[in-house]
Design a protein around this motif. Sequence first.
Motif, PDB file in Angstrom:
ATOM      1  N   HIS A 158       0.830  -1.201   0.000  1.00  0.00           N
ATOM      2  CA  HIS A 158       0.000   0.000   0.000  1.00  0.00           C
ATOM      3  C   HIS A 158       0.869   1.257   0.000  1.00  0.00           C
ATOM      4  CE1 HIS A 158      -4.099  -1.507   0.338  1.00  0.00           C
ATOM      5  NE2 HIS A 158      -3.626  -2.467   1.109  1.00  0.00           N
ATOM      6  N   ASP A 163      -2.678   4.491  -4.063  1.00  0.00           N
ATOM      7  CA  ASP A 163      -3.995   3.929  -3.739  1.00  0.00           C
ATOM      8  C   ASP A 163      -5.106   4.927  -4.073  1.00  0.00           C
ATOM      9  OD1 ASP A 163      -2.813   1.625  -2.851  1.00  0.00           O
ATOM     10  OD2 ASP A 163      -3.215   1.956  -0.719  1.00  0.00           O
ATOM     11  N   PRO A 170      -7.772   1.205   1.553  1.00  0.00           N
ATOM     12  CA  PRO A 170      -6.595   0.975   2.405  1.00  0.00           C
ATOM     13  C   PRO A 170      -6.543  -0.418   3.019  1.00  0.00           C
ATOM     14  CG  PRO A 170      -8.144   2.491   3.458  1.00  0.00           C
ATOM     15  CD  PRO A 170      -8.608   2.314   2.056  1.00  0.00           C
ATOM     16  N   ASP A 171      -7.672  -1.132   3.041  1.00  0.00           N
ATOM     17  CA  ASP A 171      -7.670  -2.490   3.586  1.00  0.00           C
ATOM     18  C   ASP A 171      -7.675  -3.553   2.483  1.00  0.00           C
ATOM     19  OD1 ASP A 171     -10.203  -1.974   2.646  1.00  0.00           O
ATOM     20  OD2 ASP A 171     -11.264  -2.796   4.389  1.00  0.00           O
ATOM     21  N   TYR A 172      -7.419  -3.141   1.256  1.00  0.00           N
ATOM     22  CA  TYR A 172      -7.392  -4.102   0.148  1.00  0.00           C
ATOM     23  C   TYR A 172      -6.228  -5.075   0.361  1.00  0.00           C
ATOM     24  CZ  TYR A 172      -7.981  -5.756  -4.661  1.00  0.00           C
ATOM     25  OH  TYR A 172      -8.234  -6.528  -5.773  1.00  0.00           O
ATOM     26  N   PRO A 173      -6.447  -6.391   0.192  1.00  0.00           N
ATOM     27  CA  PRO A 173      -5.373  -7.358   0.491  1.00  0.00           C
ATOM     28  C   PRO A 173      -4.234  -7.280  -0.520  1.00  0.00           C
ATOM     29  CG  PRO A 173      -7.276  -8.460  -0.469  1.00  0.00           C
ATOM     30  CD  PRO A 173      -7.705  -7.058  -0.203  1.00  0.00           C
TER      31      PRO A 173
END
Length: 459
Positions: A158, A163, A170-173
């Motif tokens: 990240h 992004d 922000p929590d995308y794997p």
Amino acid sequence: MRHFVYKTLDELRRAAEEAGAAHVRFTADADEVRTVLARRVRVGAFTVGNSIAIQPMEGCDGTLDGAPDELTWRRYERFARGGAKLVWFEATAVRQEGRANTRQLWITPQNVAEFARLLARMRELHCELWGGADDLLIPIQLTHSGRYSVPRRIIAYHNPHIDRKTGTPPDYPVISDDELERLEDDYVAAAGLALEAGFHAVDIKAVHGYLVSELLGAKTRDGRYGGPLENRLRFLRNIVGKLRAAYGDRLTIAIRMNAFDGVPFGCDFQTPYPYGWGVDAADPLRENLYEVKQAIASLRECGVELVNVSMGSPYYNPHVVRPFEKPDEGNYEQPEHPMMGVYRHFRIAHELQRTFPDLPMVGSGYSWLQKYAINAGAHNIAAGDIRFLGIGRGALAYPDFARDALEKGELDERRCCKTLTFCTYLMRQKSPTGCPPFDKEGYGELIKLARHRRKESGL
């Protein structure tokens, strides 16, 4: 605003000097240009017949199953006739989920014969016009598009600025270490198919923010592939090592590598800047090549025999990767004089080539110089600042520019790319990509269709 207003080489030279662009210099004499560009270049065990390269320009025009289609054939037949002896075959995915669009090339056991047919045709055409093809090197660029893959992005880490540009939560794997290790084997398998098709060289694409490029800057990533430089190089080194173990010296191994990522244009950043590759943490608008040089030394030790130097990203700072006269529709205006972008390319490539004088490198960033690109390339080669003059966009507009460079020592101004960015506009619209102003037969209708679709969508 028009930037390229120069009618003579002397005017362009004075402009470079006044701008403080010390590395932008030119060879004026046409006979000397011809002689220098005709120099043969040793790449590993292979001798390339001259010092002119056509850069990998993705056409977005393959079939749905990844094979070369009609426009792909047309483009590479034109390049094969053109006279350059290093024709860098465009980004070709190693797995379906790594394609940047549904028409990107993707080499598979089912379509490898089509790649073989196209490659054989290129060599046949080149031989007919140039008397032989034994000195023609065609590396195939193997890629995974990472966060620019469709339909599902795959990210290495990240970077909040990128992004935001790409709409990545922000929590995308992030891709796991185990999946990266499996992906290494996909590169090796794709290289085996390339060898079966008749390619003698492969390039592991590590530029412009795609997956391998992003891994190089993954300083904040945890695990085996992030953090220290040793970890961030692991993916590349493992692939090169596996290629050598599987295929020995049958393949020349190349890499097209970013030497400077920069920051997304227009973002507010804090220092020290903890992201990216080749950037000065105290001033990420400038380069720091310490890690880049360490990486090149490490990869050369593994077996890399050719390096193509680039920088920036067409997605978040296109003025860095390709200095332009006019942005593609909907994008920002050039924030600096394009001469300074050319200067950045030359300065960085020169420092790397002089650091590794025995490792041939291809230089980028020439097209904005229009008819004088070959004068700059000849100077840089003669000075030992680079081994190959690399032309990308300019080859879409003028596919046989190398013939004129080698036979006349000058280019036809009427045929030179004016860096008006129509090719990028087509790519951004997920359309087959070429040069509408100079190739109306191939792309005149496509630009009309792309604009119509954009208008209909309300963008």
